[in-house]
Design a protein around this motif. Structure first.
Motif, short mmCIF file in Angstrom:
data_model
loop_
_atom_site.label_atom_id
_atom_site.label_comp_id
_atom_site.label_asym_id
_atom_site.label_seq_id
_atom_site.Cartn_x
_atom_site.Cartn_y
_atom_site.Cartn_z
N ALA A 168 0.83 -1.20 0.00
CA ALA A 168 0.00 0.00 0.00
C ALA A 168 0.87 1.25 0.00
O ALA A 168 0.53 2.25 -0.64
CB ALA A 168 -0.92 0.01 1.22
N GLY A 169 2.00 1.20 0.71
CA GLY A 169 2.90 2.34 0.72
C GLY A 169 3.46 2.65 -0.67
O GLY A 169 3.55 3.81 -1.07
N TYR A 170 3.78 1.59 -1.41
CA TYR A 170 4.29 1.81 -2.77
C TYR A 170 3.19 2.34 -3.70
O TYR A 170 3.45 3.18 -4.57
CB TYR A 170 4.92 0.54 -3.32
CG TYR A 170 6.24 0.21 -2.66
CD1 TYR A 170 7.34 1.03 -2.83
CD2 TYR A 170 6.37 -0.90 -1.83
CE1 TYR A 170 8.56 0.75 -2.21
CE2 TYR A 170 7.57 -1.19 -1.19
CZ TYR A 170 8.67 -0.35 -1.39
OH TYR A 170 9.86 -0.62 -0.76
N VAL A 171 1.97 1.87 -3.49
CA VAL A 171 0.85 2.43 -4.25
C VAL A 171 0.67 3.91 -3.90
O VAL A 171 0.37 4.73 -4.77
CB VAL A 171 -0.45 1.64 -3.97
CG1 VAL A 171 -1.65 2.32 -4.66
CG2 VAL A 171 -0.33 0.20 -4.44
N ALA A 172 0.89 4.25 -2.62
CA ALA A 172 0.79 5.65 -2.21
C ALA A 172 1.82 6.52 -2.91
O ALA A 172 1.55 7.67 -3.27
CB ALA A 172 0.94 5.76 -0.69
N PHE A 173 3.02 5.98 -3.12
CA PHE A 173 4.02 6.73 -3.89
C PHE A 173 3.52 6.99 -5.31
O PHE A 173 3.73 8.07 -5.86
CB PHE A 173 5.34 5.95 -3.96
CG PHE A 173 6.22 6.08 -2.75
CD1 PHE A 173 6.63 7.33 -2.30
CD2 PHE A 173 6.64 4.96 -2.06
CE1 PHE A 173 7.44 7.46 -1.18
CE2 PHE A 173 7.45 5.07 -0.94
CZ PHE A 173 7.85 6.32 -0.50
N VAL A 174 2.82 6.00 -5.88
CA VAL A 174 2.32 6.16 -7.25
C VAL A 174 1.23 7.22 -7.30
O VAL A 174 1.24 8.11 -8.17
CB VAL A 174 1.78 4.82 -7.80
CG1 VAL A 174 1.17 5.03 -9.19
CG2 VAL A 174 2.90 3.78 -7.86
N PHE A 175 0.26 7.18 -6.35
CA PHE A 175 -0.79 8.20 -6.42
C PHE A 175 -0.27 9.57 -6.02
O PHE A 175 -0.79 10.59 -6.48
CB PHE A 175 -2.08 7.79 -5.71
CG PHE A 175 -2.09 7.68 -4.22
CD1 PHE A 175 -1.90 8.78 -3.40
CD2 PHE A 175 -2.39 6.46 -3.61
CE1 PHE A 175 -1.96 8.68 -2.02
CE2 PHE A 175 -2.46 6.35 -2.23
CZ PHE A 175 -2.24 7.46 -1.43
#
Length: 204
Positions: A168-175
């Motif tokens: 989820a943290g890496y997805v947060a970097f993407v958004f």
């Protein structure tokens, strides 16, 4: 004479006022702080490390952007920023409340409490994502990624799967990256430049 020159000179267009000039950068900094926490930049027991950014910068910034949008009569924009202001403030309340025992929640109920929070917000942001299908695709992508990140945190929390929270943290970097792209476009327009392409809506 000066008046004649002024009359002959072409009028320079003044860009419209845009609440996203505050809403987007304050969203970006909160998203980056959250992503760094979830991907382990700070120890696992230091989940409150992001609160110094999320409360005074992101929560307040989203609220200010929502009020600005209301004053401009931009109802949909106001709704988006108000919803995210509510998310960031409630996230801060959850983290700080559990850490300091503000709500009288026992240690045994802490996981279920976090699950309650996450389920409510997954549904709310998911509905918001559906509401963006007639907007340029970049907005749908942004809200869709946020929904995915929240769903991963939900699974990681309730299912005791820390790898999902890291994901989820890496997805947060993407958004956060999508937010940066949107902010560059808004800032370009506000300074007299051209907007960036945002993609076709999913629904016409």
């Amino acid at each position: 004479m000066a008046t004649d020159v002024a009359n002959e000179a072409p009028a320079r267009a003044v860009p419209d006022s845009d609440p996203a000039l505050i809403g987007l950068p304050t969203f970006i900094v909160g998203a980056l702080a959250l992503a760094l926490v979830q991907t382990g930049y700070v120890p696992a027991d230091a989940v409150g490390a992001s609160m110094a950014i999320i409360v005074p910068a992101t929560g307040v910034g989203q609220f200010v952007a929502a009020i600005w949008a209301v004053l401009l009569g931009q109802g949909a924009v106001a709704a988006v920023f108000a919803v995210f202001s509510g998310f960031w403030f409630s996230y801060a309340a959850l983290v700080l409340g559990l850490a300091h025992g503000w709500f009288g929640i026992s240690a045994d109920a802490a996981i279920a409490t976090q699950g309650l929070f996450l389920i409510a917000w997954v549904v709310t942001i998911g509905v918001l994502t559906l509401g963006t299908l007639r907007l340029p695709a970049a907005f749908t992508l942004l809200f869709g990624l946020i929904t995915v990140a929240l769903a991963l945190v939900l699974y990681g929390t309730v299912g005791e799967a820390p790898g999902a929270i890291t994901a989820a943290g890496y997805v947060a970097f993407v958004f956060a990256g999508v937010g940066i792209y949107l902010f560059i476009g808004v800032l370009s327009t506000a300074t007299g430049g051209k907007p960036l392409p945002l993609g076709r809506p999913v629904l016409s």
